[in-house]
Design a protein around this motif. Structure first.
Motif, mmCIF file in Angstrom:
data_model
loop_
_atom_site.group_PDB
_atom_site.id
_atom_site.type_symbol
_atom_site.label_atom_id
_atom_site.label_comp_id
_atom_site.label_asym_id
_atom_site.label_seq_id
_atom_site.Cartn_x
_atom_site.Cartn_y
_atom_site.Cartn_z
ATOM 1 N N ASP A 296 0.839 -1.206 0.000
ATOM 2 C CA ASP A 296 0.000 0.000 0.000
ATOM 3 C C ASP A 296 0.873 1.254 0.000
ATOM 4 O OD1 ASP A 296 -2.370 -1.399 -0.029
ATOM 5 O OD2 ASP A 296 -2.547 -1.471 2.164
ATOM 6 N N ARG B 288 2.627 1.761 -3.363
ATOM 7 C CA ARG B 288 1.705 2.351 -4.328
ATOM 8 C C ARG B 288 1.571 3.853 -4.096
ATOM 9 N NH1 ARG B 288 -2.173 -0.650 -3.112
ATOM 10 N NH2 ARG B 288 -3.470 0.611 -1.740
ATOM 11 N N ALA B 289 1.405 4.226 -2.829
ATOM 12 C CA ALA B 289 1.242 5.645 -2.507
ATOM 13 C C ALA B 289 2.481 6.442 -2.922
ATOM 14 C CB ALA B 289 0.985 5.814 -1.014
ATOM 15 N N PHE C 133 -8.417 7.433 -12.987
ATOM 16 C CA PHE C 133 -9.458 6.493 -13.402
ATOM 17 C C PHE C 133 -10.404 7.119 -14.398
ATOM 18 C CE2 PHE C 133 -8.252 5.145 -9.109
ATOM 19 C CZ PHE C 133 -7.722 3.919 -9.441
ATOM 20 N N ASN D 12 -13.354 10.399 -10.251
ATOM 21 C CA ASN D 12 -11.998 10.224 -9.794
ATOM 22 C C ASN D 12 -11.713 10.870 -8.460
ATOM 23 O OD1 ASN D 12 -9.764 9.031 -10.895
ATOM 24 N ND2 ASN D 12 -10.006 10.222 -12.766
ATOM 25 N N LEU E 251 -12.655 12.828 -4.629
ATOM 26 C CA LEU E 251 -13.528 12.785 -3.469
ATOM 27 C C LEU E 251 -14.449 13.996 -3.574
ATOM 28 C CD1 LEU E 251 -11.133 11.698 -0.592
ATOM 29 C CD2 LEU E 251 -12.527 10.325 -2.133
ATOM 30 N N TRP F 100 -16.435 15.554 -1.760
ATOM 31 C CA TRP F 100 -16.626 16.507 -0.656
ATOM 32 C C TRP F 100 -15.363 17.288 -0.338
ATOM 33 C CZ3 TRP F 100 -13.336 13.848 2.446
ATOM 34 C CH2 TRP F 100 -13.316 12.454 2.318
ATOM 35 N N THR G 112 -0.823 13.389 1.684
ATOM 36 C CA THR G 112 -1.169 12.992 3.039
ATOM 37 C C THR G 112 -0.890 11.505 3.249
ATOM 38 O OG1 THR G 112 -3.456 12.440 2.531
ATOM 39 C CG2 THR G 112 -3.012 14.725 3.123
ATOM 40 N N PHE G 113 -0.829 10.755 2.153
ATOM 41 C CA PHE G 113 -0.584 9.318 2.290
ATOM 42 C C PHE G 113 0.887 8.957 2.086
ATOM 43 C CE2 PHE G 113 -5.125 9.275 1.479
ATOM 44 C CZ PHE G 113 -5.556 8.353 2.418
ATOM 45 N N ALA H 179 -4.342 11.535 9.299
ATOM 46 C CA ALA H 179 -4.847 11.991 7.997
ATOM 47 C C ALA H 179 -6.167 11.293 7.678
ATOM 48 C CB ALA H 179 -3.811 11.713 6.915
ATOM 49 N N ILE H 180 -6.209 9.989 7.944
ATOM 50 C CA ILE H 180 -7.422 9.225 7.663
ATOM 51 C C ILE H 180 -8.584 9.711 8.528
ATOM 52 C CG2 ILE H 180 -8.392 6.993 8.333
ATOM 53 C CD1 ILE H 180 -7.609 6.932 5.517
ATOM 54 N N LEU I 99 -9.843 12.904 7.191
ATOM 55 C CA LEU I 99 -10.671 12.648 6.010
ATOM 56 C C LEU I 99 -12.041 12.114 6.424
ATOM 57 C CD1 LEU I 99 -8.226 11.091 3.397
ATOM 58 C CD2 LEU I 99 -9.405 13.281 3.278
ATOM 59 N N LYS J 14 -14.147 14.954 7.451
ATOM 60 C CA LYS J 14 -14.629 15.750 6.320
ATOM 61 C C LYS J 14 -15.725 15.009 5.567
ATOM 62 C CE LYS J 14 -10.586 18.607 5.436
ATOM 63 N NZ LYS J 14 -9.324 18.707 4.694
ATOM 64 N N SER J 15 -15.511 13.700 5.401
ATOM 65 C CA SER J 15 -16.503 12.891 4.702
ATOM 66 C C SER J 15 -17.820 12.886 5.470
ATOM 67 C CB SER J 15 -15.971 11.469 4.543
ATOM 68 O OG SER J 15 -16.977 10.620 4.071
ATOM 69 N N ALA K 174 -19.669 16.030 5.068
ATOM 70 C CA ALA K 174 -20.348 16.114 3.774
ATOM 71 C C ALA K 174 -21.710 15.424 3.826
ATOM 72 C CB ALA K 174 -19.478 15.491 2.690
ATOM 73 N N GLU L 194 -15.508 6.272 -3.474
ATOM 74 C CA GLU L 194 -14.671 7.024 -2.539
ATOM 75 C C GLU L 194 -13.623 6.119 -1.897
ATOM 76 O OE1 GLU L 194 -17.206 9.199 0.131
ATOM 77 O OE2 GLU L 194 -15.744 9.030 1.740
ATOM 78 N N ILE M 232 -10.960 5.155 -4.398
ATOM 79 C CA ILE M 232 -10.011 6.255 -4.639
ATOM 80 C C ILE M 232 -8.981 6.306 -3.516
ATOM 81 C CG2 ILE M 232 -9.786 8.764 -4.733
ATOM 82 C CD1 ILE M 232 -12.624 8.762 -6.047
ATOM 83 N N LEU M 233 -9.468 6.232 -2.280
ATOM 84 C CA LEU M 233 -8.551 6.260 -1.141
ATOM 85 C C LEU M 233 -7.586 5.089 -1.197
ATOM 86 C CD1 LEU M 233 -11.054 7.327 1.654
ATOM 87 C CD2 LEU M 233 -9.129 8.648 0.764
ATOM 88 N N ARG M 234 -8.128 3.966 -1.649
ATOM 89 C CA ARG M 234 -7.302 2.753 -1.765
ATOM 90 C C ARG M 234 -6.187 2.999 -2.782
ATOM 91 N NH1 ARG M 234 -5.422 -1.257 -0.140
ATOM 92 N NH2 ARG M 234 -5.888 -3.407 -0.677
ATOM 93 N N LEU N 107 -4.895 5.710 -3.571
ATOM 94 C CA LEU N 107 -3.939 6.703 -3.065
ATOM 95 C C LEU N 107 -3.016 6.115 -2.013
ATOM 96 C CD1 LEU N 107 -6.348 9.740 -2.829
ATOM 97 C CD2 LEU N 107 -4.404 9.473 -4.369
ATOM 98 N N GLY N 108 -3.268 4.875 -1.637
ATOM 99 C CA GLY N 108 -2.346 4.226 -0.712
ATOM 100 C C GLY N 108 -2.965 3.820 0.607
ATOM 101 N N ALA N 109 -4.267 4.092 0.794
ATOM 102 C CA ALA N 109 -4.916 3.691 2.039
ATOM 103 C C ALA N 109 -5.091 2.179 2.059
ATOM 104 C CB ALA N 109 -6.272 4.379 2.167
ATOM 105 N N MET O 295 -11.643 4.296 9.261
ATOM 106 C CA MET O 295 -12.421 5.455 8.847
ATOM 107 C C MET O 295 -13.904 5.244 9.141
ATOM 108 S SD MET O 295 -12.106 7.166 5.130
ATOM 109 C CE MET O 295 -13.211 8.430 4.568
#
Lengths: 232, 419
Positions: free
Chosen positions: A80, A83-84, A91, A95, A97, A99, A111-112, B3-4, B7, B10-11, B14, B319, B322-324, B326-328, B336
Motif C-alpha cells: 500500500d 503504491r502511494a 481512473f 476520480n 472525493l 466533498w 497525506t498518504f 490523515a485518515i 478525512l 470531512k466525509s 459532507a 470514494e 479512490i482512497l485505496r 492513493l495508498g490507504a 475510517m
C-alpha cells in the motif's frame, strides 16, 4: 533514467473462487519514462492487471517488479505504501472525493506518502502550480470537486496523479467520459506531463484510436496467454 | 492515521444531514434511557426514604405491605384499628423512646387527614434523617387547628390563617364535617414524601369530629357545636397505627417479637426499611421493564446508525476505491468507517446528556410536585456512567460492522469498484 519501470515475469492470476485464471503473462516490460498504450476489450483482464500493478491483488505465481522491487514479496501494508509513493492513478470518471475541494483533492497523495510530500517540497504551491499548468482557473480551486465539470475533474485528477512526481502513472480509461475532441486533448496532456516529469505512463483503454503519439502500443491479448473473451 | 481520521471527519461533514438525523435518534434514545434510569433510581431513593428514624410501624394484624401503605403512604385504609389501651401499654414499654399514634380516615378535598400528636413533628424523619420543617406557622396546639403539607398548601393555595372543613372518609365528595371548621396554623416545607399531601390535625380533633357521628354518618338529632366539644373526653378509643422509636436500635427485633405476640389484641409490627423494600419489589417489575424498554430504544437507535452507515457504504464505494488507490490500506478504511460510527455515537450521547440536563431543569419541579420524586441535580450519578459506557460499547459494536464491510469491499474491489 535507465532500468525498467515495470517488469512482469511468469505471472499467473486468478480471482478468488474462479475456476480459471484470467491472466497468464510470461513477460511484459515497460522501461522507465516509457509511455505505453495498452488496449483490450472489456473483460480482457485490464482491471485485474491494474490491481496487480497497484499491489491490491496478489498473483498466484510470478513476479511483478516495479523499479526493481518485486512487490509480490512485500507485505500488504508495504505494498500500500509503495503504491502511494511511486504510482499516480487516474481512473475513468468519479476520480475525486466529491466533498473535498479541487485543491485538497490534488493534495491527497501527499497525506498518504511522505516521499511524495518531500518531492513536492511546498505541497500547496506545487498543487497550485500543477492546476495552473493544467489550465484550471484559480476560482475553481476552492470549489467542491462535485461541482466541477467532467473535463475539469479529469484535469484535477491528472494534477493529483502528478503531484510529488511519482515514477509511474497509470491511467485506466481516463477519457471514456469525455467527448471526442477533449479525449485527444486529455491524452496529449498526459503524454506531455509524464514526459515532462520523466514518469513512465501506462495508458489503458479499449479505444485504440487514442494510441497515436505513444512510444509503444500493446494489445493485452498479445501478452496474455489466456483468451479474455473465453474467460469472461 | 491522523490523515485518515481528518478525512473521515470531512466525509462525515459532507453527509451531515443524514448523520445528523442519526445523531438525533441516538441523542433522544440516550436521553430517554438516562431519564428512565434517573427517575427509577431517584424514585426508589425517594421511596425508601419516605420514612426514616422510625424503628417500628405498628398496626392491627394485616400484611406488612398493607400496613405500610396506609400508615406511611396514607393510601388505602385499615381493616382494623389498635385499641388505645394497647397504645398506652406499648408506649410505656421500657425499650420505647417515643411512640406517635396515627389516626386516618378523613380527608380534605382528596388529601388524607392524619390525626396525630405534636410529637409527630418532633420525631418523624424522612430522607436522610431530615426532620419536618415549617415553611410557615407552628404545630397545632388547639383542637381545631391544622398543619398542612406543602403540596396541599401549594395546590389549594392555602396560607396560615385560612379556614378549612374536613370530609368524612376518603371520597372527595364525602359527607362534610361542615360544622367544625379548622384553622391552618402551619404549613410544612416540602419533603418529597406523602407528608406533603397530608393535612395534620390532633388526635383529639379526630375524636371531636366524630362525637356526634356513628357508623359513618351524623347521628340524627344530635349536633354538638364546636365550642362545646371540650366538655367531652377527647381521648381516642382507637387509632390506626403507631410509629415507634426505640432508645436502642438493638432492641428492634425483641420488641417486634413482643408486639407480634401481644396478648391484648392481634398486632403487627414491621421495620419500615424492610417493608418498604418488600413493597418496592412488587413495583420492581414495572421499573425493570421500563429500563429494558428504553435500553431497547437505544439498541434501535444504534441499529439505525449501523443501517445508515451500511447503506451509505454502497454509495461510497468509489470514494473508498479512490482512497485505496492513493495508498490507504483496508485497515485505514476500516478505521475510517468505525471512527465515523463512534463519532456519531459520542455526539449522540453528548446531545442526549444535554437534552437530559435541559429536561431535568424543566421537568424536575413537575416530578417533585406531581409525584413527590426528588431528582438528583448532578448529571452523572450512579449507574448513568455505566449506561453511557454501555451505549458507547454498543455503538462501537454497531460501527465495527460497516468498518468490516468496508474492509471486505476494499479487498474485493481493488482499484476499480464493481457497480
Amino acid at each position: 533514467m535507465n532500468g525498467s519501470a515495470i517488469r512482469i515475469a511468469d505471472l499467473l492470476f486468478r480471482w478468488p473462487r474462479q475456476p480459471r485464471p484470467c491472466l497468464d503473462i510470461p513477460a511484459f516490460e515497460i522501461a522507465a519514462g516509457e509511455r505505453v498504450f495498452l488496449h483490450g476489450p472489456s473483460g480482457s483482464g485490464k482491471s485485474s492487471l491494474l490491481g496487480l500493478l497497484g499491489g491490491v491483488a496478489q498473483p498466484e505465481r510470478g513476479a511483478i517488479e516495479l523499479f526493481c522491487t518485486d512487490i509480490t514479496r512485500l507485505s500488504a501494508r508495504v505494498r500500500d505504501q509503495f503504491r502511494a509513493d511511486h504510482i499516480g492513478f487516474i481512473f475513468q470518471q468519479f476520480n475525486l472525493l466529491p466533498w473535498l475541494s479541487a485543491l485538497d483533492n490534488v493534495l491527497l497523495p501527499c497525506t498518504f506518502s511522505a516521499t511524495r510530500r518531500q518531492r513536492a517540497d511546498d505541497v500547496r504551491a506545487e498543487a497550485m502550480r500543477l492546476l495552473t499548468h493544467l489550465d484550471l482557473a484559480p476560482d475553481l480551486w476552492p470549489q467542491p470537486a462535485a461541482e466541477l465539470s467532467v473535463g475539469q475533474q479529469q484535469r484535477v485528477a491528472a494534477a493529483r496523479a502528478l503531484i510529488g512526481r511519482p515514477e509511474l502513472l497509470i491511467a485506466d480509461e481516463p477519457t471514456s467520459a469525455l467527448d471526442a475532441p477533449r479525449q485527444q486533448a486529455f491524452v496529449d496532456l498526459l503524454l506531455r506531463e509524464s514526459g515532462a516529469a520523466g514518469a513512465a505512463l501506462l495508458f489503458v483503454s479499449h479505444d485504440d484510436r487514442l494510441a497515436a503519439h505513444f512510444d509503444r502500443t500493446v494489445a493485452l491479448a498479445d501478452i496474455n496467454r489466456i483468451d479474455g473473451a473465453a474467460s469472461a | 492515521m491522523i490523515a485518515i481520521l481528518r478525512l473521515a471527519l470531512k466525509s462525515a461533514w459532507a453527509r451531515r444531514l443524514t448523520l445528523g438525523i442519526v445523531v438525533c435518534a441516538i441523542a433522544l434514545s440516550t436521553a430517554l434511557l438516562l431519564a428512565v434510569e434517573r427517575v427509577r433510581s431517584d424514585a426508589r431513593q425517594s421511596f425508601s426514604q419516605t420514612v426514616s428514624g422510625v424503628d417500628l410501624v405498628v398496626g392491627a394484624r394485616t400484611g406488612s405491605v398493607q400496613l405500610m401503605l396506609y400508615a406511611v403512604f396514607h393510601s388505602g385504609s385499615a381493616t382494623n384499628n389498635i385499641r388505645w389501651d394497647s397504645v398506652e401499654v406499648l408506649a410505656a414499654h421500657p425499650a420505647v423512646d417515643w411512640a406517635i399514634p396515627l389516626s386516618l380516615g378523613d380527608s380534605h378535598r382528596g388529601f388524607p387527614v392524619l390525626g396525630t400528636t405534636v410529637a409527630y413533628f418532633e420525631h418523624f424523619r424522612h430522607g436522610d434523617r431530615q426532620a419536618l420543617a415549617f415553611a410557615a406557622g407552628r404545630p397545632f396546639s388547639e383542637v381545631f387547628e391544622a398543619v398542612v403539607g406543602s403540596a396541599v398548601a401549594a395546590e389549594l393555595g392555602y396560607r396560615v390563617g385560612d379556614r378549612i372543613t374536613l370530609a368524612h372518609g376518603m371520597a372527595e365528595l364525602g359527607p362534610e364535617h361542615a360544622d367544625k371548621p379548622f384553622t391552618i396554623v402551619g404549613v410544612l416545607a416540602p419533603t418529597g414524601t406523602p407528608v406533603d399531601r397530608t393535612v395534620h390535625i390532633s388526635l383529639e380533633a379526630i375524636t371531636a369530629l366524630h362525637l356526634d357521628w356513628a357508623g359513618g354518618a351524623p347521628l340524627p338529632g344530635l349536633a354538638i357545636p364546636a365550642e362545646q366539644v371540650k366538655k367531652f373526653d377527647l381521648q381516642p378509643r382507637e387509632i390506626t397505627a403507631l410509629l415507634i422509636g426505640l432508645k436502642s436500635r438493638a432492641d428492634v427485633f425483641r420488641l417486634q417479637r413482643h408486639i407480634n405476640g401481644y396478648r391484648g389484641e392481634p398486632l403487627l409490627a414491621v421495620m419500615p426499611g424492610v417493608a418498604l423494600d418488600e413493597l418496592w419489589q412488587t413495583l420492581g417489575m414495572i421499573e425493570r421493564t421500563l429500563l429494558a424498554l428504553s435500553a431497547l430504544v437505544v439498541v434501535i437507535g444504534l441499529a439505525g446508525l449501523m443501517a445508515t452507515l451500511l447503506a451509505g457504504l454502497n454509495e461510497r464505494r468509489r470514494e473508498l476505491a479512490i482512497l485505496r488507490a492513493l495508498g490507504a490500506g483496508p485497515g485505514a478504511l476500516f478505521l475510517m468507517l468505525t471512527a465515523e460510527g463512534l463519532l456519531v455515537t459520542v455526539l449522540g450521547e453528548l446531545f442526549g446528556c444535554a437534552l437530559l440536563a435541559v429536561g431535568l431543569f424543566f421537568g424536575a419541579p413537575l416530578l417533585q410536585t406531581q409525584f413527590g420524586i426528588t431528582l438528583g441535580g448532578q448529571l452523572f450519578a450512579g449507574n448513568e456512567i455505566l449506561l453511557l459506557q454501555s451505549v458507547l460499547a454498543t455503538g462501537l459494536l454497531a460501527s465495527l460492522v460497516p468498518g468490516w464491510r468496508a474492509w471486505r469491499m476494499s479487498l474485493a474491489d481493488g482499484l476499480t469498484p464493481k457497480n
